[in-house]
Design an enzyme around this catalytic site. Structure first.
Site, PDB file in Angstrom:
ATOM      1  N   ASP A  10       0.866  -1.165   0.000  1.00  0.00           N
ATOM      2  CA  ASP A  10       0.000   0.000   0.000  1.00  0.00           C
ATOM      3  C   ASP A  10       0.911   1.226   0.000  1.00  0.00           C
ATOM      4  OD1 ASP A  10      -2.330   1.591   0.283  1.00  0.00           O
ATOM      5  OD2 ASP A  10      -2.047   1.651   2.445  1.00  0.00           O
ATOM      6  N   CYS A  11       0.372   2.389  -0.319  1.00  0.00           N
ATOM      7  CA  CYS A  11       1.213   3.591  -0.351  1.00  0.00           C
ATOM      8  C   CYS A  11       1.044   4.433   0.913  1.00  0.00           C
ATOM      9  CB  CYS A  11       0.882   4.427  -1.593  1.00  0.00           C
ATOM     10  SG  CYS A  11       1.958   5.876  -1.798  1.00  0.00           S
ATOM     11  N   ASP A  12      -0.137   4.990   1.113  1.00  0.00           N
ATOM     12  CA  ASP A  12      -0.358   5.899   2.230  1.00  0.00           C
ATOM     13  C   ASP A  12      -0.292   5.156   3.561  1.00  0.00           C
ATOM     14  OD1 ASP A  12      -0.984   8.422   0.805  1.00  0.00           O
ATOM     15  OD2 ASP A  12      -2.599   7.210  -0.038  1.00  0.00           O
ATOM     16  N   ASP A 166      -1.675  -1.045   6.124  1.00  0.00           N
ATOM     17  CA  ASP A 166      -1.910  -0.443   7.436  1.00  0.00           C
ATOM     18  C   ASP A 166      -3.387  -0.348   7.777  1.00  0.00           C
ATOM     19  OD1 ASP A 166      -2.306   1.586   5.416  1.00  0.00           O
ATOM     20  OD2 ASP A 166      -2.323   3.061   7.032  1.00  0.00           O
TER      21      ASP A 166
END
Length: 228
Positions: A10-12, A166
């Site tokens: 995932d990025c954020d 997350d």
């Protein structure tokens, strides 16, 4: 190599420490739109969800559509705040470089925001062009579509993929895709509050995360562990 393993980030909140910024801006904007919510509410309801999913929830609650220009304003506010404050998650570049398999990004954000975030933090060269957005599929997280698309495009067997997430939405998406999931609690929106970190780690495990960690230096070893 077809059927090889893959790590999907995932990025954020996993690659970039963007969630405290996004949560703050989103809470302020939703209140302006007439949807009462605080930052904890944004964290609990919308962390990891696509903008389209959040908007659908808000519009259903309000009984009216949100003005497109209002959403454009929110995107601009978030990007401007990124320009001032965004940093990479500590140790993520070093951890990615130590992985023994290919890796990519699969995020609920739009492609422009993903690339902007990675460019600001110096991570873009690590991931370009292996960047996948929820805008590329019909159903975003918690549906498995985005992760399955990433695996297909990268020539990987879903059963040999490891997702790093997350959010509850992201963990459920990884589970639904038949992938091993590692829950990450080292982002500023979680790690700064010990009680929240403990609670969120429990929720990630309940959603299906095989293991939960908060320091990126642990990642290569954990990928090997959950990959058998």
């Amino acid at each position: 190599m077809p059927g090889s393993g893959l790590v999907i980030f995932d990025c954020d909140g996993v690659l970039v420490d963007s969630e405290p910024i996004s949560i703050r801006c989103t809470a302020a904007a939703l209140n302006r739109f007439g949807y009462p919510i605080d930052e904890d509410g944004v964290f609990d309801r919308f962390l990891g969800a696509s903008t389209a999913s959040m908007v659908a929830t808000v519009e259903a609650s309000l009984g009216r559509p949100l003005a497109p220009e209002a959403l454009d304003d929110l995107r601009r506010e978030i990007l401007a705040a990124f320009d001032r404050d965004l940093t990479a998650i500590p140790g993520v570049a070093e951890a990615a470089a130590r992985l023994e398999r290919p890796f990519c990004v699969a995020s609920s954000s739009i492609p422009e925001r993903i690339r902007h975030s990675l460019r600001l933090t110096g991570l873009l060269p690590l991931f370009e062009p292996a960047i996948f957005s929820a805008t590329m599929v019909v159903h975003g997280k918690p549906a498995p579509d985005l992760f399955l698309l990433a695996a297909k495009r990268m020539g990987a067997d879903p059963a040999r993929c490891v997702v790093v997430e997350d959010s509850i939405h992201g963990v459920r998406a990884g589970q639904a895709a038949g992938m091993a999931v590692l829950g990450f609690t080292g982002g500023g929106h979680i790690a700064g509050d010990p009680a929240r970190r403990e609670r969120h780690a429990w929720r990630l495990k309940q959603a299906g995360a095989a293991l939960v960690f908060d320091r990126m230096e642990e990642l290569p070893g954990l990928v090997r562990e959950v990959s058998g």
